[in-house]
Design a protein around this motif. Sequence first.
Motif, mmCIF file in Angstrom:
data_model
loop_
_atom_site.group_PDB
_atom_site.id
_atom_site.type_symbol
_atom_site.label_atom_id
_atom_site.label_comp_id
_atom_site.label_asym_id
_atom_site.label_seq_id
_atom_site.Cartn_x
_atom_site.Cartn_y
_atom_site.Cartn_z
ATOM 1 N N ASP A 185 0.828 -1.207 0.000
ATOM 2 C CA ASP A 185 0.000 0.000 0.000
ATOM 3 C C ASP A 185 0.862 1.257 0.000
ATOM 4 O OD1 ASP A 185 -2.683 1.425 0.522
ATOM 5 O OD2 ASP A 185 -1.453 2.090 2.214
ATOM 6 N N GLN A 186 1.919 1.273 0.805
ATOM 7 C CA GLN A 186 2.813 2.429 0.855
ATOM 8 C C GLN A 186 3.600 2.581 -0.446
ATOM 9 O OE1 GLN A 186 3.344 4.871 3.366
ATOM 10 N NE2 GLN A 186 1.383 4.029 4.004
ATOM 11 N N VAL A 187 4.013 1.469 -1.021
ATOM 12 C CA VAL A 187 4.751 1.524 -2.288
ATOM 13 C C VAL A 187 3.887 2.142 -3.382
ATOM 14 C CG1 VAL A 187 5.706 0.113 -4.158
ATOM 15 C CG2 VAL A 187 6.345 -0.361 -1.796
ATOM 16 N N LEU A 188 2.651 1.682 -3.508
ATOM 17 C CA LEU A 188 1.758 2.196 -4.549
ATOM 18 C C LEU A 188 1.402 3.656 -4.299
ATOM 19 C CD1 LEU A 188 -0.660 -0.857 -4.974
ATOM 20 C CD2 LEU A 188 1.271 -0.210 -6.424
ATOM 21 N N LEU A 195 11.722 1.330 -0.069
ATOM 22 C CA LEU A 195 10.751 0.275 0.238
ATOM 23 C C LEU A 195 10.834 -0.866 -0.771
ATOM 24 C CD1 LEU A 195 7.613 2.397 1.232
ATOM 25 C CD2 LEU A 195 8.991 0.964 2.745
ATOM 26 N N LYS A 196 10.985 -0.518 -2.042
ATOM 27 C CA LYS A 196 11.117 -1.564 -3.065
ATOM 28 C C LYS A 196 12.365 -2.405 -2.825
ATOM 29 C CE LYS A 196 8.788 0.786 -6.909
ATOM 30 N NZ LYS A 196 8.982 1.391 -8.251
ATOM 31 N N THR A 197 13.457 -1.735 -2.484
ATOM 32 C CA THR A 197 14.701 -2.458 -2.219
ATOM 33 C C THR A 197 14.529 -3.439 -1.069
ATOM 34 O OG1 THR A 197 16.043 -0.598 -3.013
ATOM 35 C CG2 THR A 197 17.131 -2.201 -1.582
ATOM 36 N N GLN A 198 13.865 -2.985 -0.007
ATOM 37 C CA GLN A 198 13.605 -3.876 1.121
ATOM 38 C C GLN A 198 12.759 -5.070 0.686
ATOM 39 O OE1 GLN A 198 14.737 -3.862 4.253
ATOM 40 N NE2 GLN A 198 15.970 -2.028 3.918
ATOM 41 N N GLY A 199 11.760 -4.807 -0.146
ATOM 42 C CA GLY A 199 10.884 -5.882 -0.604
ATOM 43 C C GLY A 199 11.615 -6.912 -1.446
ATOM 44 N N TRP A 200 12.430 -6.443 -2.387
ATOM 45 C CA TRP A 200 13.156 -7.384 -3.244
ATOM 46 C C TRP A 200 14.223 -8.142 -2.464
ATOM 47 C CZ3 TRP A 200 10.992 -9.002 -7.308
ATOM 48 C CH2 TRP A 200 10.223 -8.167 -8.124
ATOM 49 N N GLN A 201 14.909 -7.463 -1.567
ATOM 50 C CA GLN A 201 15.910 -8.159 -0.760
ATOM 51 C C GLN A 201 15.262 -9.213 0.134
ATOM 52 O OE1 GLN A 201 17.923 -4.911 1.232
ATOM 53 N NE2 GLN A 201 19.541 -4.827 -0.322
ATOM 54 N N PHE A 202 14.102 -8.876 0.678
ATOM 55 C CA PHE A 202 13.389 -9.842 1.513
ATOM 56 C C PHE A 202 12.928 -11.043 0.689
ATOM 57 C CE2 PHE A 202 9.167 -11.224 3.159
ATOM 58 C CZ PHE A 202 9.613 -11.846 4.315
ATOM 59 N N SER A 203 12.426 -10.784 -0.511
ATOM 60 C CA SER A 203 11.924 -11.881 -1.346
ATOM 61 C C SER A 203 13.040 -12.835 -1.758
ATOM 62 C CB SER A 203 11.229 -11.323 -2.590
ATOM 63 O OG SER A 203 12.173 -10.699 -3.455
ATOM 64 N N ALA A 256 9.722 -6.485 8.594
ATOM 65 C CA ALA A 256 8.662 -5.598 9.083
ATOM 66 C C ALA A 256 9.253 -4.406 9.828
ATOM 67 C CB ALA A 256 7.707 -6.372 9.987
ATOM 68 N N GLY A 257 10.285 -4.653 10.619
ATOM 69 C CA GLY A 257 10.935 -3.558 11.335
ATOM 70 C C GLY A 257 11.609 -2.577 10.399
ATOM 71 N N ASN A 258 12.264 -3.092 9.358
ATOM 72 C CA ASN A 258 12.924 -2.209 8.392
ATOM 73 C C ASN A 258 11.912 -1.364 7.621
ATOM 74 O OD1 ASN A 258 15.457 -3.123 9.104
ATOM 75 N ND2 ASN A 258 15.559 -4.656 7.468
ATOM 76 N N VAL A 259 10.784 -1.973 7.275
ATOM 77 C CA VAL A 259 9.730 -1.228 6.575
ATOM 78 C C VAL A 259 9.207 -0.095 7.446
ATOM 79 C CG1 VAL A 259 7.365 -1.372 5.687
ATOM 80 C CG2 VAL A 259 9.043 -3.123 5.073
ATOM 81 N N GLU A 260 8.954 -0.384 8.703
ATOM 82 C CA GLU A 260 8.456 0.651 9.613
ATOM 83 C C GLU A 260 9.492 1.756 9.812
ATOM 84 O OE1 GLU A 260 5.406 0.974 10.692
ATOM 85 O OE2 GLU A 260 4.901 -0.853 9.594
#
Length: 207
Positions: free
Chosen positions: A38-41, A129-137, A157-161
Amino acid sequence: MAKKDSYQEFLKEDFNKLFEGMNLGDGQKHFLRSRWLDQVLWMEDKANLSRDRHYLLRITTIIGGVILPALVSLNINTTSTLQVNERARNIIIWSTFGLSQIVAISAAIEEFFHYGERWRHYRRTVESLKTQGWQFSQLTGPYRDYTSHQQAFNLFAGNVENVIQRDVEIYSTQVIQEKKEEQQSQENYILMPNAKTTNLEEKKEEK
């Protein structure tokens, strides 16, 4: 607008497919969709909107600033010669006036809303945020020591927050600073006439 919507839909669909392939619980997937995605979009949309407005205002100011001297020159030439009819002279005069107002308004709007700064701010945050998402995936970067998404989820989750909190703090600081600067400029504008009046009164008393 259709291209923007299609890109938003592409991101949403692409990341949802990515989430489905992760071994996560329903609550964790809900966090990915409702918080991270939601935040990314939202920030992607804000970044694009601020970029478009910044470009529009800047291009208007630049092009108008280039054309204005030519119109002023034509205005001077038509005033000094009698060969140009009254209608053409009026067109040049009003065109010069109208364009000068457009340039001034465009520059003032950009200065007030700071669309360029907002664009860069939102773009930095959404890319983080995208970087965190791709690294997590892919379980890379700060998540490389984990063997599953389930184990790495709390760190993610902590990094996103942290990214979102930093975004809020930076934005709030900028807004507060802008308000202070605007208030200070208004106070200076109000105090200047009063200072001049006081100086004049002091000079009269000395005489």
